[in-house]
Scaffold this active site. Structure first.
Site, PDB file in Angstrom:
ATOM      1  CD  GLU A 221      19.323  83.986  25.168  1.00 55.26           C
ATOM      2  OE1 GLU A 221      19.120  83.270  26.168  1.00 55.26           O
ATOM      3  OE2 GLU A 221      18.485  84.114  24.252  1.00 55.26           O
ATOM      4  CG  HIS A 259      22.031  81.061  28.394  1.00 52.00           C
ATOM      5  ND1 HIS A 259      21.739  81.476  27.104  1.00 52.00           N
ATOM      6  CD2 HIS A 259      21.102  80.122  28.689  1.00 52.00           C
ATOM      7  CE1 HIS A 259      20.679  80.825  26.664  1.00 52.00           C
ATOM      8  NE2 HIS A 259      20.285  80.004  27.619  1.00 52.00           N
ATOM      9  CG  ASP A 293      15.433  77.019  30.097  1.00 51.66           C
ATOM     10  OD1 ASP A 293      15.490  78.225  30.372  1.00 51.66           O
ATOM     11  OD2 ASP A 293      16.036  76.522  29.143  1.00 51.66           O
ATOM     12  CG  ASP A 324      13.871  81.272  27.983  1.00 55.72           C
ATOM     13  OD1 ASP A 324      13.121  80.327  27.691  1.00 55.72           O
ATOM     14  OD2 ASP A 324      15.004  81.418  27.487  1.00 55.72           O
TER      15      ASP A 324
END
Length: 415
Positions: A221, A259, A293, A324
């Site tokens: 990731e 991300h 998040d 997540d």
């Protein structure tokens, strides 16, 4: 409007809503354990701050403090959400019954209680090595210049391969094992290459641990930046994607939609990656300005993400989905439930969207726009309500009272 009336409206567009509901019922989405206790886990001092690029905000009452409390909270979420679920664990959620073990010495036995939990509920389980919130996770882990620190984290990764194999074999479902570290630098580095070479070699060593790729699905990731690593991230998008591409026989790429640069969207990256990879993994979240998040909403990107999953055949096994996010400022069970139900809504919405590919190939953009706009006022709420009823889950407007009652009777007594 009744479900039958809504069904007829979709049928006029060539959509079988019964088939869509039946298809979604069997699609697994992994529920992340760390929303319930603010990413604290059970292997370190819960009074110490999180480190390694992880941070939660808020102090809403009722945080789970023990495995039993966390499992009880998860049970309620499982009942409130329709569809097929998997668990998703971090290594820091090991349960120690015969003595503590550091992360390089974790064994399958430390996750037996989680296996029992999953077996009783018919769940599969994904897994994540925990490369943060540890005395040896001070800035760098797998890319650390000190070979002893690097070896500690490599051994942790290998232990997690063995644990993932245990989870897959015990539960009869593949285990997606995600490798993510917060390795990087706060300011401009003197050496960009060295940490990435060490990171690559460390992942190579982790994946040298024997495993069956049909059972364990290691992922890499990426991240654009993090707290304390604003200038340079070792596991950048280019690094992680290149690593997965070179090691397709033992590794798959994982994209977390928090991300990337704020102008990038993972929904567009899904078909790009699936043109080259037989399988990918996703962490579904909601970033606000950075990888914050937040709880997943039924927003435009969540809907586009799920449209691409459906359009690209991702429901047939090529896309592994997991949630997540972690919000400590609101009721944690509500956060779990809202996010999971919204991903399910977005997937169902995609399944009841007619295929407009022929119009696109005929260059008929006018009609595509008209249909796409008219779909926004279709009676989707009735289709969703029917899906909830078929799955034995509460419809919208019915579940929150259960959460409030649980808060009054259980969560409020934890502090």
């Amino acid at each position: 409007m009744s479900y039958l009336e809504a069904k007829a409206k979709y049928a006029a567009l060539g959509v079988d809503t019964d088939a869509a509901i039946e298809r979604l019922k069997s699609v697994p989405v992994a529920l992340h354990c760390w929303q319930g206790d603010d990413v604290r886990g059970f292997d370190t001092d819960p009074t110490k701050p999180l480190t390694g690029g992880i941070q939660t905000t808020g102090n809403y009452p009722g945080r789970a403090r023990t495995p039993e409390e966390l499992m009880a909270d998860l049970d309620l979420v499982l009942k409130l959400c329709p569809g097929t679920k998997k668990m998703n664990l971090h290594a820091s959620y090991a349960i120690f019954e015969d003595g503590w073990a550091d992360r390089d010495a974790l064994e399958p036995k430390h996750f037996k209680k989680w296996v029992d939990f999953c077996k009783e509920r018919g769940l599969g389980c994904d897994f994540n090595p925990t490369f943060f919130s540890h005395p040896k996770a001070n800035g760098l882990t797998l890319s650390h210049p000190d070979p002893e620190i690097r070896k500690f984290w490599i051994d942790h990764g290998k232990a997690c391969i063995r644990i993932s194999t245990y989870l897959a074999e015990e539960l009869g479902q593949p285990c997606v094992m995600n490798i993510w570290t917060g390795d990087g630098f706060k300011d401009i580095p003197a050496d960009r290459m060295g940490p990435r070479v060490r990171y690559k070699e460390s992942i190579d060593e982790i994946l040298s641990e024997p495993f069956d790729f049909n059972k364990v699905k290691p992922c890499v990731e990426s991240k654009v930046f993090g707290i304390g690593v604003e200038a340079y991230t070792v596991g950048s998008a280019e690094f992680s994607l290149s690593y997965a591409a070179v090691n397709k026989d033992r590794c798959i790429p994982l994209m977390d939609n928090g991300h990337y640069h704020p102008t990038e969207v993972v929904s567009d990256k899904i078909p790009a990656l699936l043109a080259f990879f037989p399988e990918i993994a996703l962490h579904i979240t909601r970033p606000i300005r950075w990888d914050s998040d937040h709880v997943v909403l039924l927003d435009d990107e969540t809907k586009e993400l799920c449209k691409e999953i459906v359009r690209c055949g991702g429901l047939e096994g090529s896309v592994n989905m997991a949630l997540d996010y972690f919000d400590a400022s609101i009721n944690r069970i509500s956060a779990w439930t809202v996010g999971f139900r919204n991903v399910q809504k977005a997937l169902l919405m995609a399944l009841v969207t007619p295929d407009l590919t022929a119009m696109q190939n005929a260059d008929n953009w006018t009609e595509i726009m008209v249909i796409q706009e008219e779909l926004k006022t279709m009676p989707f709420g009735e289709i969703w309500a029917e899906y909830c009823r078929v799955c034995g889950a509460p419809v919208d407007g019915e579940w929150f009272a259960t959460v409030k009652k649980y808060e009054d009777e259980v969560l409020s007594k934890r502090n």
